[in-house]
Design a protein around this motif. Sequence first.
Motif, short mmCIF file in Angstrom:
data_model
loop_
_atom_site.label_atom_id
_atom_site.label_comp_id
_atom_site.label_asym_id
_atom_site.label_seq_id
_atom_site.Cartn_x
_atom_site.Cartn_y
_atom_site.Cartn_z
N PHE A 148 0.83 -1.21 0.00
CA PHE A 148 0.00 0.00 0.00
C PHE A 148 0.86 1.26 0.00
CE2 PHE A 148 -2.28 3.27 2.55
CZ PHE A 148 -3.32 3.51 1.68
N GLY A 149 1.91 1.27 0.83
CA GLY A 149 2.80 2.42 0.89
C GLY A 149 3.54 2.65 -0.41
N CYS A 150 4.00 1.57 -1.04
CA CYS A 150 4.69 1.68 -2.34
C CYS A 150 3.75 2.22 -3.41
CB CYS A 150 5.24 0.33 -2.76
SG CYS A 150 6.62 -0.28 -1.77
N PHE A 151 2.52 1.73 -3.42
CA PHE A 151 1.54 2.18 -4.42
C PHE A 151 1.26 3.67 -4.29
CE2 PHE A 151 -2.92 3.00 -5.59
CZ PHE A 151 -2.87 2.67 -6.94
N MET A 152 1.03 4.13 -3.07
CA MET A 152 0.73 5.54 -2.86
C MET A 152 1.93 6.42 -3.22
SD MET A 152 -2.38 5.48 -1.99
CE MET A 152 -2.70 7.14 -1.44
N VAL A 181 11.11 9.06 -13.23
CA VAL A 181 12.16 8.06 -12.94
C VAL A 181 11.98 7.53 -11.53
CG1 VAL A 181 14.64 7.70 -12.68
CG2 VAL A 181 13.79 9.12 -14.56
N ILE A 182 11.71 8.42 -10.57
CA ILE A 182 11.48 7.99 -9.19
C ILE A 182 10.25 7.09 -9.10
CG2 ILE A 182 10.88 8.82 -6.88
CD1 ILE A 182 12.56 11.32 -7.47
N ALA A 183 9.19 7.45 -9.84
CA ALA A 183 7.98 6.61 -9.85
C ALA A 183 8.30 5.21 -10.38
CB ALA A 183 6.90 7.26 -10.71
N GLY A 184 9.16 5.13 -11.39
CA GLY A 184 9.55 3.83 -11.93
C GLY A 184 10.28 2.99 -10.91
N LEU A 185 11.14 3.62 -10.11
CA LEU A 185 11.87 2.88 -9.07
C LEU A 185 10.91 2.38 -7.99
CD1 LEU A 185 15.05 5.14 -8.67
CD2 LEU A 185 14.91 2.87 -9.72
N ILE A 186 9.95 3.22 -7.61
CA ILE A 186 8.97 2.79 -6.60
C ILE A 186 8.09 1.67 -7.16
CG2 ILE A 186 7.12 3.52 -5.07
CD1 ILE A 186 8.27 6.31 -5.11
N LEU A 187 7.82 1.70 -8.46
CA LEU A 187 7.06 0.61 -9.09
C LEU A 187 7.78 -0.72 -8.91
CD1 LEU A 187 4.76 -0.48 -10.87
CD2 LEU A 187 6.10 0.20 -12.88
N LEU A 188 9.10 -0.70 -9.00
CA LEU A 188 9.88 -1.92 -8.76
C LEU A 188 9.63 -2.44 -7.35
CD1 LEU A 188 12.14 -3.98 -9.43
CD2 LEU A 188 13.80 -2.24 -8.69
N SER A 189 9.62 -1.54 -6.36
CA SER A 189 9.33 -1.95 -4.98
C SER A 189 7.92 -2.52 -4.85
CB SER A 189 9.49 -0.76 -4.04
OG SER A 189 10.83 -0.34 -3.97
N LEU A 190 6.97 -1.92 -5.56
CA LEU A 190 5.59 -2.41 -5.51
C LEU A 190 5.50 -3.82 -6.06
CD1 LEU A 190 2.58 -1.91 -5.01
CD2 LEU A 190 2.45 -0.86 -7.28
N ILE A 191 6.16 -4.07 -7.17
CA ILE A 191 6.16 -5.42 -7.76
C ILE A 191 6.79 -6.43 -6.81
CG2 ILE A 191 7.10 -6.82 -9.64
CD1 ILE A 191 6.89 -4.31 -11.43
N LEU A 192 7.90 -6.05 -6.20
CA LEU A 192 8.59 -6.96 -5.28
C LEU A 192 7.73 -7.24 -4.04
CD1 LEU A 192 12.26 -5.62 -5.42
CD2 LEU A 192 11.38 -7.76 -6.37
N SER A 193 7.03 -6.21 -3.54
CA SER A 193 6.17 -6.44 -2.37
C SER A 193 5.01 -7.38 -2.72
CB SER A 193 5.64 -5.11 -1.84
OG SER A 193 4.78 -4.48 -2.77
N GLY A 194 4.52 -7.28 -3.97
CA GLY A 194 3.47 -8.21 -4.41
C GLY A 194 3.98 -9.63 -4.48
N LEU A 195 5.18 -9.80 -5.01
CA LEU A 195 5.79 -11.14 -5.07
C LEU A 195 6.01 -11.69 -3.67
CD1 LEU A 195 8.41 -10.58 -7.93
CD2 LEU A 195 6.24 -11.84 -8.07
N LEU A 196 6.44 -10.83 -2.75
CA LEU A 196 6.65 -11.27 -1.37
C LEU A 196 5.34 -11.71 -0.73
CD1 LEU A 196 8.73 -11.49 0.94
CD2 LEU A 196 8.12 -9.15 1.59
#
Length: 493
Positions: A367-371, A458-473
């Motif tokens: 949720f935090g990554c998405f926001m 660019v920052i949004a793209g990096l946070i998107l990576l965190s969002l994907i990883l949190s979903g996989l976790l």
Amino acid sequence: MTSEGSSDYAPLLGEDLVDLPSPSPSPSAEAPPIARPQLVCTYIIEITLSMYMVSSVLTIPINQFYVYNEVAKSYGIPNYIQNKDASICDKKNDSEAADVFNNIQKEASEQLMYMSFLSSFTAVIPTFFLGYISDRFGRKVSFLITLIGLFLHQLVYIIVFYLEAPLPYLCIGCALEGVTGYISCALMTAFIMLADVTSPGKQRGFRIALMEGSLASSAALAVMGGGFWIKYSGFLIPMLCSTALCAVTILVWLVVVPETRPFRENHSHRGMSLNSIKRCFVFYYEKTSQNRRGKMSVVLVILLTAATCLVSKSNVVTLFLLGQPFCWSEVHISVVSSLQILINWIAGITFLRLIQRVMQDVSLLSFGCFMGMVAMIPLALAQQNWMIYLYMVIGTFSVLVLPISRSILSKMVSPEEQGALFAGIAAMEHLVSGCGVLLFGEIYKDTVTFFPGLVFFVIAGLILLSLILSGLLHVWIKRGHGKELEISVVKES
């Protein structure tokens, strides 16, 4: 999770300072509860760290606006920051003025980029040394060194301001603070001291969030006060007061705050080695009976990515708001930024406390990554003030990513590994923050003339990576039958 003969205190580099073997308890004997150090005041650690944070953060707007002011002065625009009259920023239809303004933005971005990188990058290796000092001589000594570094940094700034010396001399202060640990080492000390005095679980997670919230509130106070102070008093007086507060913090730390890991003279000592540093990263490559390394590596990447995006964008956001079409004053930037920090953490901690009982930590992480990712979109496309305010509102809960990530990692290691965990995190945060400052600064400098908001995509793209990883976790945990992220540390044979 914990061996029965373990020490009551967690070594910061994860290596026990005791060479003498401990007696083996009988299989039927129960492990005694860990004796947590008693504090004179329950929240004395948070209070003292908040004092440090005010002193430290106050130097940030002073530094940013001073650099911008001096760069503008080199282009024949004296006292740019404090000027009440219409500035060059307001001359939107003057091509010559626009060229000068863009040059000021580029040069100020470059100066701030290198100063921030110097502070962060030079702190990577000292982090491990301070971890060793903390294990050997106690937590207080480690943080004392960091406090002295901040004090020396501020003294250099006072001399430069008073003598009106060239901007590169400010780098001396940045380097001095860097080699004494910088702000991440202060946070490292705070988190491991909290681990010393709290039990694992939701209590520790809430205290970590409370610590970050109190530090954020202190930062908000410093940023707001700094903006008004600079406007009406210039740069020297706020820096003198910040230095005085740092001196008071040193005194309080020495006299009032108790040691949570006392030095024990009757125990032998092995000294610092390369193996001690390796212990800070052993969690991410060493096999254990429940394979924690994969989960910990994923959470670490999420934490470091979020830290890079949330911390390293400070300079470019300030320059972005100083630039066209906004042309915000230092007071406007300081007030809005401080309110954003304060509201974010009040809302964040309240939300965390209410929702933590019914929502898993990993879900909160997603949720935090998405926001945080969504918030970057209006900022990148902003042309009017309301879009800046929209970015701040949407990004309110993105700050939860850092304390939740630290809490998850803390629950996945034993008490004896807490110190090594936080030392490794602090060192890597220094490294990625320094790289993030360079990356975002270069992007902003190269795109300021045609699309200054590109850096936020660019920052949004990096946070998107965190969002994907949190979903996989989250999927990974569900496949493990929804077990809590508390992992046994028994190694595989």
